[in-house]
Design a protein around this motif. Sequence first.
Motif, short mmCIF file in Angstrom:
data_model
loop_
_atom_site.label_atom_id
_atom_site.label_comp_id
_atom_site.label_asym_id
_atom_site.label_seq_id
_atom_site.Cartn_x
_atom_site.Cartn_y
_atom_site.Cartn_z
N ARG A 779 0.85 -1.19 0.00
CA ARG A 779 0.00 0.00 0.00
C ARG A 779 0.89 1.24 0.00
NH1 ARG A 779 -3.21 -0.47 4.64
NH2 ARG A 779 -4.83 -1.46 3.39
N ARG A 781 0.62 5.18 0.55
CA ARG A 781 -0.28 6.18 1.12
C ARG A 781 0.33 7.57 0.90
NH1 ARG A 781 -4.15 5.40 5.17
NH2 ARG A 781 -3.24 3.36 5.58
N MET A 816 -3.44 4.95 -1.89
CA MET A 816 -4.36 5.73 -1.07
C MET A 816 -3.87 7.18 -1.02
SD MET A 816 -5.18 3.24 2.19
CE MET A 816 -6.59 4.24 2.66
N ARG A 820 -8.27 7.63 1.76
CA ARG A 820 -9.18 7.26 0.67
C ARG A 820 -8.44 6.42 -0.36
NH1 ARG A 820 -10.61 10.02 -4.13
NH2 ARG A 820 -9.22 11.70 -3.49
N ILE A 821 -9.02 5.26 -0.71
CA ILE A 821 -8.46 4.40 -1.74
C ILE A 821 -8.80 4.98 -3.11
CG2 ILE A 821 -8.46 2.09 -2.73
CD1 ILE A 821 -9.29 1.01 0.00
#
Length: 827
Positions: A779, A781, A816, A820-821
Amino acid sequence: MSARDPAYASQHERLLALLPSLWRPQHDEGGLLADWLAAVAAAQGEAAAELQNVLRAHWWDTADAALWARHYQADRRERGLPAANVREPRDRAELQHYPWVRDLARIGALLDLPPWQEPASLRENVEEYRQRLPDIVDAWRLGLTTPDALQRLVDAALPEDMAAPLARQRSRFALEEPVVVLRRVRALTAPPTVQQGDRIAPLARWRLDAPTTPGFVLAGIAADPPCAATATPMIERYTPGTHPVGIGLAWTGTLAPDQALRLTPTRRGWLARDAHLFASAAESAANAGRDPSANGPWQQAASLPAGRILSLSAAPDGSLWARQRTQQTWRVQRFNGSSFTAIEADAPDGPYLALCCAGDSAWLGTDAGLFRCRLWPQAGGLRWQAVDGIDGAVRALATHGSTLYAGGTDGLSVLDLDQPGEHPAIERRHVGLDIHTFLIDHDRELVATADALFMFRQGRCWRYEGAAVSEHLPDWQAEPAAAPGLHSPLPPLDILAATADGSLWLGGAEGLARWHVADGEGTRLEAFPELIGAVRSLVVDERGMLWIAADNGLFRYDGRDLARHDTEAGTWLAEGRADTAYPSDFTSMPRGHWRYDRDQARWLRWDAVQRRFADPGLADRRNAGVGAGADANIAAVLFTPGVRAELGQWDAAAGSFSAHAEVPPAELRLRIKADELRVVDGVAPLLPPPSGRSDERWRYLQLATAAAPPAGDSPWWSTEGQLFPAPARKAVLPGHFRSAPAFVADPEGEGQFDHLAFTYPPSARLWALLPDGPAVGIRIRLCLPEPDAAADPALIERVWKLVERARPAGVPLQLMVEGRIVKESTS
C-alpha cells in the motif's frame, strides 16, 4: 571577450609563454603582434567557454543549470546583479526556479522520460526534472520491485517544492508492506440443525482467521415463525477461559427485512499535553478521506484541574487510564468518555512509574512494587491491590496477549493473566538487573539499565558497545551475563521501540536515536539532538509508522522520512529523511554514526576527516520554521479501536453495501462479559481486535431484554450469552436446554446439538468482511500538505502508472490518498 575574463587571461598567458622572451610582448604593450595575440586568445577563450557549455549541456547533472545559462547570466546583468553565488540562500532559490528545459529534455528523451508539461499546475521546472531523472535511474538500478525502488518511483512522480528548505522539498508518502489490501465476504451460518436457510440465531459462534479486526454486515429478516425480528443485534468476540470472556458490540435498534447494518473497524488517536487530553474525531463518511486518527485535528476531550499527564493506557472496555503528576501528589485517573475520575481507594504512595491495562485489570508500577485495580469488580468500587511476589520498584510495564511483563529492580517479571486465582504466577528473568525499560521483540529481549543496553536471544547475552566505526568490529559485544557494572555509550533510556524496517529506536531525556542498517552497507547509530527534544513516548501503530511524543512536539516516522505535526495549523511538516542531516536549508549529508558522551552529557558524531567523534555542528532545528503549535509538549500518544456503523442495503450476490445513513454512537452499546455470569456496560463502542488465541470465537447475540431465567435446574444462556446459573461441571455449548441429560458435541466444540437441545429462533443474516490473505500486498499512502484537500487526478495517474509497471507480479497493490483508496490492483 574582456581581458578580465578568466578564459581570456589563461589563453593569453599560454600564447605568450610559447614565444621567445625577446619577441614576447608585455601585457600593457601595443602593436600589431600584441593585438593579434590578444585577438587569438579571446577567440580561444570563447571557444573553451562554448566547449564547456556543450559538455555541461550533455550531462544531466549540469544541463540547463541556470548557473551556466547565458540567458540567466544576461538577465542578472540587466538587473544590475553580480554572478549568482550558490552559497547565498536567495541566489540558490532563484537558481532552483530557473524554468528553462532544453538540453536536459534531450537527455531525458534517451530514457523515454520527457518533462511533465500538463497540467499547468503540475508543470516541472528544470531542477524538479533534474531530480526526477536519477530517481528513475536509481529505481532501475535497485531492481524495480524492491521497496527502495518503489520509493524512488513514487518520489519521481510526486511534485517538489523547490522554494522550500531542502528537508521539506519532497512530497511525503508512506510505503506499507506487507499489508492486507483486499477483503473478502464470508457468509456465516449456525449448525445445520438450528438454522433456517442462511439465517442465524443468537448464541451461534464461528471461528475467523483474521490478521486484523474483521468487519460485519447484518441483514434484517421478517418476524415470520420460526424466525424472529432482527432486534438489538450484537457481535461478540468470545474467548472462553480469559478475562474478559467476551466483548460485544450491539445496536439498540431493529433492522427491517430490507435493511442492513455494516460495522467497519476504525481507530481513534489520543494525545496527552500537560493536563489536557486530546482526541481525534470519530471516523465518518465526511472525514474518512482526511484520515482523522493520523491527521487530526485533535480536539480537547477532557482536562485535569492540576498537574500533567505522564502516560496513557487503554482498557478493553474503551476507558482510558492516565498517570498524573502534580506538585504534591501522584494519581491514576480513569477517563469514561466525558470526564476523569481519580482511582484513589487503597492507592499506594508515589512516585508512579508505569501504567498498563491488560486482561481484567489496570496495573501500576511504583517504587513499592506492582499494584492492580480490577476493572469490573464483583463487589465494591475500583480499588488498588498489591501484587505479591514482586519486590522493589517497577519502572516499566508491557503486555502481549495474555502476558504481562514488569521490569524494575527485581529484574523482569512475567505474569500469566489467564491463570485462575487471585494472584498470577510469576516467572523471573534477568534477576539482579535494575531494569529501567525493556522491549520484547519476537525472539529477542532488549533490556536497558541505568548504564547499559543488553540484548538477550536464544540464551545468549550481548551488550551494546557501538563505538566502533569499522564494520570489522561488532556493535554488540557478547557477554557471559548481564551485570550492573557494564556500560554502553548511550544516555539513560526511558523507552524502546522497533519498526518493521529493522530499526531499534531509543528514547529518553536526551532525545531520540536509532540503531539500524544504513543503505545495506553497515550498522549505524543515528541521533537527532538538533531536531527532537526529550522523548516521552514511542508508539508503533498497525500501519508500521512510529509516533514520537517529545517535549517539542509530535513527530512521525513513515519508514524513510520524519514529519512534525503543527497542532495550530493541523498540518504535517516534512523534516526530511531520517538518515540525512541538514546543516542548512540548501545542504544535506548522511546523518552518520553517533555516540553519547556521558562525561560531557552530549551527543557526538563520527568525523571521518579527523577520525574521531566530535561535535556534529548542526544548527538547532527543534523549533525552527514551525508554527506556534508545533512545539507543544506531547507526553503520550495512543490509538484505540473504534467502529463505524452504517445503515443501508446489502447486495449479497455482488458483495456490495450501499450506505444510506450513519448510526449515531449513542445508539451503539459496548457490552463486556467479565465472566460467564456477569455482563457490564463498556465506555465507548468499538469492534474488538483479534486476541490471537487459538480458541477465539465470534458470536452472534442479541441484547437481553429480561435477565430472569426460566424455572428448572438446567443451565440456561440468555440471548446475550450470559449463563444462568453456574453449572457444576464445565459449561457445554451455549444453548437453551430442555433437561440436564447429555448432549452430542465434537472435540472442537462446533458440533451438532441432539434432540434434547434447541436454540433461539433465527433472527438475522450475517456476513463477515475479512482481510484477505496472504498479507503480501503493498500500500502506498500519499500524504497531502493539507490532509483534507483533493489530490489532482493527473498526479494520481502519474504515481499509479509508474508503480503499477514496477510492482512484483501477483502482489496486490493499493494507492491511497490519506484515508481514501484511489487505485487498486488485485492480481
